[in-house]
Design an enzyme around this catalytic site. Structure first.
Site: not given
Length: 637
Positions: A463, A477, A599
């Site tokens: 991102h 995030e 993750e």
């Protein structure tokens, strides 16, 4: 025989008495229509209209019920609304009870009783404002006639109804937007809505309601909504100027249609409509515009729209970062920002404001923000720090702008220390031969790199920029993964001397294609993308690592993912182990090297959120990922 004669006489008497009753019911009156009156075939609004009698027509009529009269026209019997026939004289044959009967209106919710006594049974309760036929019974009670029967009610709660004969019509105007109702109740149907200040003809129906007359129709509205007398608005027209590009609206709302747009400084004639809006007059047409958009001072000089030679402009400079506005108000939108020490051409507009002329455009700014004369040299900006060129066995291009499409102005060797002044669009701003220049942020590091020629590790913080990724309140995030990635980089460099490069080292947005292309251009040998998970349920939690079965390097990718997951879980024993999984995510499917996607827990989980917020936990996460990468590098490189 005599008995038979007596019976016959009684029968004849009854018949004769019975024949008299219709004459009482058919009593005829002289009347006059108070409006243009529809004459119908039956006593109903759905009855056929036989003809319409003009207002003031003399008619013969008889009572049919409370709402309708029989009207006799051309020897025929028709029907008309009782409220629009005014009685002129006594009926040709009448009953004393009829002459004593009046029409009234209840002033409160009124109990109707069988006798004139408070203890008598209540037959029904009439709502306030109900029209009734009544006669005086005594000083306290009135007879009330309902459905052909006689009952009783307290006389003090019945007021005489005003008839057309006693109505005094007055002229006035609506003192607000006026609703006209079908009945004397604001819950009844609204027939019309008159704008504020509309002139109306009305008469008072009772203490609360008035009748409004429009043509031959009548309506009802609260008396308080009408101001008696004539409205004489005091319109004061003023000359002024548009102090911005002036939109003229068809209504007093900026969401309504724009009828015209006048250029800034157009002379206008206007009048104040209210505290916020003005009426603008152009020929015979009128429009509306916000009052704040018009300067009414006649002494103001309309500034020129173009800069001409010898036009009195002062040459000076911005003594701070200067906002340029479209009008003389700092709450108006900023049109342009000039950096400090920018040279400007300007002249005074009034005591506080100046006009700034740039080409053919004119802006406004505070006079105190400008200084006449030549601008001093801008002070040299201090560097923010030192970075090192990180291109083992290669050199790094130095570019003229912060773009891969800009020209190359030089090259720097691996390990070269350079001072940087800013980060712009994925580039570090530096000085090269005394001029501003740029180098790609992906090829610099905060510590001096080793001369190792081993594997090049590419870390991809997910991102960034306009894409925050998953979030929980103010925690994004994109922020978490950049922090952990930079910790992984520092750990691998300091402990193993590995060459580590990041697809982004600042808060910038990269597409998936750009991330894959960056890994290739950085000459990576393995690729690890860092992310934080999120779910619709707060129950989902834990660590997991993915690799793609569709990748050309799926076998080694599986080893890389397994090493990272094993070491990450070992460092984060308090978090759930969701294991190694396969998924065809773009950045690990289409990369040209072994790739894994990590993750680091669920931002939507209260348990994982505690770790994601903690600096100590982020450091352990980084060390777990780094040790997994190191184990892979030691196996294959």
């Amino acid at each position: 025989m005599k008995m038979k004669l007596v019976k016959i006489a009684l029968i004849l008497t009854v018949l004769l008495f019975g024949m008299q009753l219709p004459s009482v019911e058919a009593a005829t009156y002289d009347g006059e229509t108070t409006v243009n009156l529809n004459i119908r075939s039956t006593p109903s609004l759905s009855g056929t209209v036989v003809k319409t009698l003009p207002k003031g027509t003399k008619v013969k009529y008889g009572t049919y019920n409370q709402s309708w009269h029989k009207v006799y026209v051309n020897s025929r019997t028709y029907y008309a609304s009782a409220q629009y026939i005014r009685k002129l004289s006594s009926p040709s044959s009448s009953l004393t009870t009829q002459s004593a009967t009046s029409t009234g209106v209840t002033t409160e919710n009124l109990n109707i009783r069988v006798t004139s006594h408070r203890a008598a049974s209540i037959v029904t309760t009439l709502k306030k404002g109900t029209e009734v036929k009544y006669a005086v019974h005594n000083s306290s009670w009135a007879k009330v006639y309902l459905n052909g029967k006689t009952y009783y009610a307290a006389k003090m709660y019945i007021a005489p109804k005003l008839t057309d004969a006693t109505v005094s019509r007055t002229e006035g105007y609506a003192n607000r937007e006026m609703k006209l109702f079908a009945m004397r109740s604001q819950s009844s149907a609204v027939q019309k809505v008159l704008p504020k200040h509309t002139v109306v003809t009305s008469s008072k129906y009772n203490s609360s309601w008035s009748t409004v007359y429009i043509g031959s129709a009548t309506y009802y509205t609260p008396t308080a909504w009408i101001t008696p007398g004539s409205l004489k608005p005091q319109i004061v027209k003023e000359n002024g100027y548009a102090n911005r590009e002036l939109k003229l609206f068809v209504m007093r709302s900026q969401s309504s249609s724009v009828a015209k747009v006048l250029p800034i400084n157009t002379a206008v004639v206007s009048s104040k409509y209210n505290s916020s809006w003005s009426t603008v007059y152009i020929g015979n047409a009128t429009y509306y515009t916000p009052t704040a958009w018009i300067s009414t001072s006649k002494t103001e000089i309309q500034p020129p729209t173009t800069t001409e030679p010898n036009d009195g402009l002062t040459q000076g400079y911005a003594n701070r970062n200067v906002n340029l506005f479209g009008r003389t108000h700092q709450s108006s939108p900023v049109q342009l920002v000039l950096p400090k020490y920018t040279a400007v051409s300007y002249k005074s507009y009034n005591a506080s404001w100046s006009t700034v002329h740039i080409g053919s455009k004119v802006y406004y700014t505070a006079s105190s923000w400008l200084t006449a004369g030549k601008a001093p040299a801008a002070p040299e900006a201090a560097p923010k720090g030192t970075v090192y060129i990180n291109t083992p066995g290669d050199v790094l291009n130095v570019r003229s702008q912060a773009s891969l499409n800009s020209s190359v102005v030089g090259k720097l060797d691996h390990g070269t220390a350079v001072a940087y002044y800013a980060t712009v669009n994925g580039f570090h701003k530096i000085k090269y031969n005394g001029k501003d220049a740029y180098v790609s942020s992906g090829f610099v590091s905060s510590s001096k790199p080793s001369e190792s020629s081993g594997a090049v590790i590419v870390l991809d913080p997910g991102h960034g920029g306009k894409d925050p990724g998953a979030l929980n309140g103010s925690l994004y995030e994109k922020t978490i993964v950049l922090d952990v990635s930079q910790r992984v980089e520092a750990y691998l460099r300091s402990k193993y001397g590995y060459t580590v490069r990041l697809t982004r080292s600042t808060d910038v947005y990269l597409t998936l294609d750009q991330r894959v292309a960056a890994a290739k251009s950085l000459r990576g040998d393995l690729f690890v993308s860092m992310h934080v998970n999120a779910a619709g349920s707060s129950a989902a939690k834990g660590l997991e690592t993915f690799y793609s079965t569709r990748s050309a390097h799926s076998a080694r990718s599986s080893v890389l993912a397994s090493n990272i997951q094993s070491n990450l879980v070992g460092k984060m024993s308090g978090m759930s182990n969701r294991g190694v999984k396969t998924a065809n995510y773009y950045v690990i499917t289409y990369n040209t090297m072994p790739s894994a996607l990590v993750e680091l827990g669920f931002i939507s989980s209260p348990t994982d959120l505690t770790y994601l917020r903690s600096d100590a936990s982020r450091q352990r996460m980084a060390e777990g990922v780094a040790e997994g990468i190191a184990k892979y590098v030691q196996t294959y490189h």
